[in-house]
Design a protein around this motif. Sequence first.
Motif, PDB file in Angstrom:
ATOM      1  N   GLY A 233       8.699 -12.407 -17.378  1.00  0.00           N
ATOM      2  CA  GLY A 233       9.222 -13.529 -16.613  1.00  0.00           C
ATOM      3  C   GLY A 233       8.721 -13.581 -15.186  1.00  0.00           C
ATOM      4  O   GLY A 233       7.794 -12.864 -14.807  1.00  0.00           O
ATOM      5  N   THR A 234       9.333 -14.450 -14.414  1.00  0.00           N
ATOM      6  CA  THR A 234       8.850 -14.694 -13.057  1.00  0.00           C
ATOM      7  C   THR A 234       8.966 -13.471 -12.154  1.00  0.00           C
ATOM      8  O   THR A 234       8.233 -13.343 -11.182  1.00  0.00           O
ATOM      9  CB  THR A 234       9.632 -15.850 -12.412  1.00  0.00           C
ATOM     10  OG1 THR A 234      11.023 -15.553 -12.488  1.00  0.00           O
ATOM     11  CG2 THR A 234       9.351 -17.154 -13.136  1.00  0.00           C
ATOM     12  N   GLU A 235       9.885 -12.606 -12.492  1.00  0.00           N
ATOM     13  CA  GLU A 235      10.063 -11.424 -11.663  1.00  0.00           C
ATOM     14  C   GLU A 235       8.860 -10.498 -11.742  1.00  0.00           C
ATOM     15  O   GLU A 235       8.479  -9.867 -10.774  1.00  0.00           O
ATOM     16  CB  GLU A 235      11.316 -10.698 -12.142  1.00  0.00           C
ATOM     17  CG  GLU A 235      11.920  -9.776 -11.108  1.00  0.00           C
ATOM     18  CD  GLU A 235      13.282  -9.301 -11.607  1.00  0.00           C
ATOM     19  OE1 GLU A 235      13.691  -8.205 -11.258  1.00  0.00           O
ATOM     20  OE2 GLU A 235      13.915 -10.063 -12.388  1.00  0.00           O
TER      21      GLU A 235
ATOM     22  N   LYS B 108       2.522  -9.510  -6.060  1.00  0.00           N
ATOM     23  CA  LYS B 108       3.285  -9.654  -4.821  1.00  0.00           C
ATOM     24  C   LYS B 108       3.834  -8.300  -4.423  1.00  0.00           C
ATOM     25  O   LYS B 108       4.511  -7.640  -5.197  1.00  0.00           O
ATOM     26  CB  LYS B 108       4.428 -10.655  -5.037  1.00  0.00           C
ATOM     27  CG  LYS B 108       5.090 -11.094  -3.754  1.00  0.00           C
ATOM     28  CD  LYS B 108       5.981 -12.313  -3.980  1.00  0.00           C
ATOM     29  CE  LYS B 108       7.148 -11.989  -4.908  1.00  0.00           C
ATOM     30  NZ  LYS B 108       8.140 -13.092  -4.978  1.00  0.00           N
ATOM     31  N   GLN B 109       3.528  -7.919  -3.234  1.00  0.00           N
ATOM     32  CA  GLN B 109       3.983  -6.609  -2.775  1.00  0.00           C
ATOM     33  C   GLN B 109       5.483  -6.652  -2.513  1.00  0.00           C
ATOM     34  O   GLN B 109       5.994  -7.536  -1.831  1.00  0.00           O
ATOM     35  CB  GLN B 109       3.249  -6.232  -1.497  1.00  0.00           C
ATOM     36  CG  GLN B 109       3.556  -4.837  -1.023  1.00  0.00           C
ATOM     37  CD  GLN B 109       2.374  -3.899  -1.260  1.00  0.00           C
ATOM     38  OE1 GLN B 109       1.235  -4.333  -1.316  1.00  0.00           O
ATOM     39  NE2 GLN B 109       2.660  -2.611  -1.402  1.00  0.00           N
ATOM     40  N   LYS B 110       6.137  -5.655  -3.073  1.00  0.00           N
ATOM     41  CA  LYS B 110       7.576  -5.551  -2.880  1.00  0.00           C
ATOM     42  C   LYS B 110       7.866  -4.092  -2.638  1.00  0.00           C
ATOM     43  O   LYS B 110       7.734  -3.274  -3.539  1.00  0.00           O
ATOM     44  CB  LYS B 110       8.321  -5.987  -4.148  1.00  0.00           C
ATOM     45  CG  LYS B 110       8.717  -7.448  -4.183  1.00  0.00           C
ATOM     46  CD  LYS B 110       9.533  -7.727  -5.435  1.00  0.00           C
ATOM     47  CE  LYS B 110       9.951  -9.179  -5.507  1.00  0.00           C
ATOM     48  NZ  LYS B 110      10.635  -9.478  -6.783  1.00  0.00           N
ATOM     49  N   SER B 111       8.249  -3.809  -1.443  1.00  0.00           N
ATOM     50  CA  SER B 111       8.470  -2.415  -1.105  1.00  0.00           C
ATOM     51  C   SER B 111       7.142  -1.711  -1.338  1.00  0.00           C
ATOM     52  O   SER B 111       6.093  -2.248  -1.017  1.00  0.00           O
ATOM     53  CB  SER B 111       9.580  -1.838  -1.980  1.00  0.00           C
ATOM     54  OG  SER B 111       9.656  -0.448  -1.798  1.00  0.00           O
ATOM     55  N   ARG B 112       7.163  -0.588  -1.966  1.00  0.00           N
ATOM     56  CA  ARG B 112       5.861   0.057  -2.109  1.00  0.00           C
ATOM     57  C   ARG B 112       5.240  -0.202  -3.477  1.00  0.00           C
ATOM     58  O   ARG B 112       4.242   0.390  -3.848  1.00  0.00           O
ATOM     59  CB  ARG B 112       5.979   1.536  -1.806  1.00  0.00           C
ATOM     60  CG  ARG B 112       6.367   2.388  -2.939  1.00  0.00           C
ATOM     61  CD  ARG B 112       6.560   3.812  -2.435  1.00  0.00           C
ATOM     62  NE  ARG B 112       7.972   4.104  -2.439  1.00  0.00           N
ATOM     63  CZ  ARG B 112       8.464   5.311  -2.627  1.00  0.00           C
ATOM     64  NH1 ARG B 112       7.669   6.336  -2.745  1.00  0.00           N
ATOM     65  NH2 ARG B 112       9.747   5.489  -2.650  1.00  0.00           N
ATOM     66  N   PHE B 113       5.825  -1.152  -4.199  1.00  0.00           N
ATOM     67  CA  PHE B 113       5.251  -1.543  -5.498  1.00  0.00           C
ATOM     68  C   PHE B 113       4.568  -2.903  -5.376  1.00  0.00           C
ATOM     69  O   PHE B 113       4.816  -3.652  -4.441  1.00  0.00           O
ATOM     70  CB  PHE B 113       6.357  -1.653  -6.554  1.00  0.00           C
ATOM     71  CG  PHE B 113       7.172  -0.410  -6.696  1.00  0.00           C
ATOM     72  CD1 PHE B 113       6.798   0.582  -7.589  1.00  0.00           C
ATOM     73  CD2 PHE B 113       8.321  -0.217  -5.926  1.00  0.00           C
ATOM     74  CE1 PHE B 113       7.558   1.735  -7.719  1.00  0.00           C
ATOM     75  CE2 PHE B 113       9.071   0.929  -6.053  1.00  0.00           C
ATOM     76  CZ  PHE B 113       8.700   1.916  -6.943  1.00  0.00           C
ATOM     77  N   ILE B 114       3.727  -3.179  -6.333  1.00  0.00           N
ATOM     78  CA  ILE B 114       3.142  -4.514  -6.406  1.00  0.00           C
ATOM     79  C   ILE B 114       3.574  -5.111  -7.740  1.00  0.00           C
ATOM     80  O   ILE B 114       3.224  -4.588  -8.796  1.00  0.00           O
ATOM     81  CB  ILE B 114       1.608  -4.475  -6.327  1.00  0.00           C
ATOM     82  CG1 ILE B 114       1.158  -3.900  -4.985  1.00  0.00           C
ATOM     83  CG2 ILE B 114       1.036  -5.869  -6.507  1.00  0.00           C
ATOM     84  CD1 ILE B 114      -0.341  -3.802  -4.814  1.00  0.00           C
TER      85      ILE B 114
END
Lengths: 122, 122
Positions: free
Chosen positions: B29-31, B65-71
Amino acid sequence: MKTLTASELLAALGHESRLSVFRLLVEAGTEGLNASAIGEQIGMVPATLSFHLAHLSRVGLIKGKQKSRFIYYSADYHVIDDLIAFMTKNCCQGDACLPKSSAAVASAKKTAKSSSRTKGKS
Amino acid sequence: MKTLTASELLAALGHESRLSVFRLLVEAGTEGLNASAIGEQIGMVPATLSFHLAHLSRVGLIKGKQKSRFIYYSADYHVIDDLIAFMTKNCCQGDACLPKSSAAVASAKKTAKSSSRTKGKS
DNA sequence: TTCATATTTCGAATAATATCAAAATGTCGT
DNA sequence: ACGACATTTTGATATTATTCGAAATATGAA
């Protein structure tokens, strides 16, 4: 349809020359076109064309039928249809995808995108 | 959509690993999912996965999309939808294909630039 | 059979892609 | 800053794909 099969079909169409050949055969209809005619339209030497025709044939997207001293190639709509069905089912989700694919074909048919959230899990 | 663009998208999906990654992201999904999570599911070492994620990103099928230290990578439904629309419009014809992929589009085949369905010139 | 045409196969060069260990980069928490 | 983790890049190799001239095969016509 298995993922492997789908990826093989996608790879076969994932080459500009082969995609052009396939589209040409789709336009040509069930009667098809012989190799020379295809080569003229696409602009490819016989050996290279034969290579790509063999590739498309191997995965089942086209089939050749000998007629006199020519071999007429035609698109197999059943296979490409299965592939499109696979993509629609496995590579799309919900409202973000379905309305447009249908609309592109249904033309002016204005189906209100009132969300038919077919969010089935694949 | 140009034939070249379409063939690039098809080629990107024409690899079993990339197709699996893309399907996984469609399901997600979009997440989306971060690279490590994808790698675990698919079973791919980071370097190889990164190579394929870059390929899918380059053609626009996914975006990160970078989110915290994950992409977090997610599928771009708009692009795959365009591709399916392209295939439905350019790679199918008539009754042999339409019923399954979509419905009632008998008139759509006329819109193409198809010169004509020349009858037999055997 | 001999000739002409249609298509494929061979062969060999080139180009593109895939894989992954190792190193580098980026990001966050402490 | 440092350390720990996430991800990418590098570099090297292996594999596969693409191209096309030349030769081979196939089919039909004369």
